[in-house]
Each structure stands twice: as structure tokens, then as C-alpha cells.
Motif scaffolding. Sequence first.
Motif, PDB file in Angstrom:
ATOM      1  N   THR A 169     102.251 -37.056 -11.190  1.00  0.00           N
ATOM      2  CA  THR A 169     102.068 -37.919 -12.352  1.00  0.00           C
ATOM      3  C   THR A 169     101.848 -39.361 -11.916  1.00  0.00           C
ATOM      4  O   THR A 169     100.952 -40.042 -12.419  1.00  0.00           O
ATOM      5  CB  THR A 169     103.276 -37.815 -13.305  1.00  0.00           C
ATOM      6  OG1 THR A 169     103.406 -36.455 -13.728  1.00  0.00           O
ATOM      7  CG2 THR A 169     103.097 -38.707 -14.520  1.00  0.00           C
ATOM      8  N   ARG A 170     102.651 -39.838 -10.966  1.00  0.00           N
ATOM      9  CA  ARG A 170     102.443 -41.195 -10.431  1.00  0.00           C
ATOM     10  C   ARG A 170     101.037 -41.337  -9.862  1.00  0.00           C
ATOM     11  O   ARG A 170     100.359 -42.336 -10.096  1.00  0.00           O
ATOM     12  CB  ARG A 170     103.482 -41.518  -9.352  1.00  0.00           C
ATOM     13  CG  ARG A 170     104.805 -41.969  -9.903  1.00  0.00           C
ATOM     14  CD  ARG A 170     105.714 -42.524  -8.821  1.00  0.00           C
ATOM     15  NE  ARG A 170     106.161 -41.529  -7.860  1.00  0.00           N
ATOM     16  CZ  ARG A 170     107.214 -40.738  -8.036  1.00  0.00           C
ATOM     17  NH1 ARG A 170     107.937 -40.824  -9.132  1.00  0.00           N
ATOM     18  NH2 ARG A 170     107.543 -39.870  -7.121  1.00  0.00           N
ATOM     19  N   ASP A 171     100.602 -40.339  -9.110  1.00  0.00           N
ATOM     20  CA  ASP A 171      99.263 -40.384  -8.507  1.00  0.00           C
ATOM     21  C   ASP A 171      98.182 -40.421  -9.594  1.00  0.00           C
ATOM     22  O   ASP A 171      97.214 -41.169  -9.485  1.00  0.00           O
ATOM     23  CB  ASP A 171      99.044 -39.174  -7.599  1.00  0.00           C
ATOM     24  CG  ASP A 171      99.919 -39.200  -6.355  1.00  0.00           C
ATOM     25  OD1 ASP A 171     100.485 -40.272  -6.021  1.00  0.00           O
ATOM     26  OD2 ASP A 171     100.064 -38.129  -5.726  1.00  0.00           O
ATOM     27  N   ALA A 172      98.339 -39.617 -10.635  1.00  0.00           N
ATOM     28  CA  ALA A 172      97.334 -39.549 -11.705  1.00  0.00           C
ATOM     29  C   ALA A 172      97.254 -40.860 -12.481  1.00  0.00           C
ATOM     30  O   ALA A 172      96.191 -41.219 -12.994  1.00  0.00           O
ATOM     31  CB  ALA A 172      97.657 -38.392 -12.652  1.00  0.00           C
TER      32      ALA A 172
ATOM     33  N   ASP B 282     106.015 -32.782 -12.550  1.00  0.00           N
ATOM     34  CA  ASP B 282     105.742 -33.138 -11.151  1.00  0.00           C
ATOM     35  C   ASP B 282     105.620 -34.660 -11.069  1.00  0.00           C
ATOM     36  O   ASP B 282     104.561 -35.233 -11.319  1.00  0.00           O
ATOM     37  CB  ASP B 282     104.455 -32.462 -10.694  1.00  0.00           C
ATOM     38  CG  ASP B 282     104.148 -32.681  -9.222  1.00  0.00           C
ATOM     39  OD1 ASP B 282     104.651 -33.665  -8.631  1.00  0.00           O
ATOM     40  OD2 ASP B 282     103.385 -31.878  -8.665  1.00  0.00           O
ATOM     41  N   ALA B 283     106.737 -35.309 -10.732  1.00  0.00           N
ATOM     42  CA  ALA B 283     106.791 -36.775 -10.773  1.00  0.00           C
ATOM     43  C   ALA B 283     105.763 -37.424  -9.851  1.00  0.00           C
ATOM     44  O   ALA B 283     105.086 -38.382 -10.252  1.00  0.00           O
ATOM     45  CB  ALA B 283     108.198 -37.251 -10.416  1.00  0.00           C
TER      46      ALA B 283
END
Length: 77
Positions: free
Chosen positions: A56-59, A52-53
Motif C-alpha cells: 500500500t505504501r508503494d502504491a 499489505d502495508a
Amino acid sequence: MNNTALVVGATGIVGSALIRELQGAGWAVHGLARSPGALPAGVGAVAADLRDAQATRDALAGLAPTHVFFTTWSRQA
């Protein structure tokens, strides 16, 4: 310069061994895993599923590692 690692696959065999080595060498360490609950003390936990791109960016928002170690794999058909 202070070394800060992001270990992707932090709860696996290689990732967890790498975390121990990096901590022993004085690195700051963040560990990314789908379920990072079992990380050693002092490791910043990052929960993300690499499939889930956007999640992942958010995390990873706000992290600024100097080094990224990719120690994961994904079983696929």
C-alpha cells in the motif's frame, strides 16, 4: 488550493458515489481499490490491498492528496 481526493474503497457503492460528487465539484480524484479497473474517466487508479502495508505504501508513493475518504470495509471472521 486545489482539492485532491484519495477515495479508499473506490469501486464500492459509497466510494463510487463519492467519486461522482467530487468530480462534479471539480476535485482531482484518485481511487484506491484492490481491482480499480472500473473507475470513471479522469480518476487516477491506485491498486492496493490494505492488508499489505508495504504494498500500500508503494502504491501510494508520489501521491499527495489533500483529503482522504475511507469508504471501504473488510469482512472478517
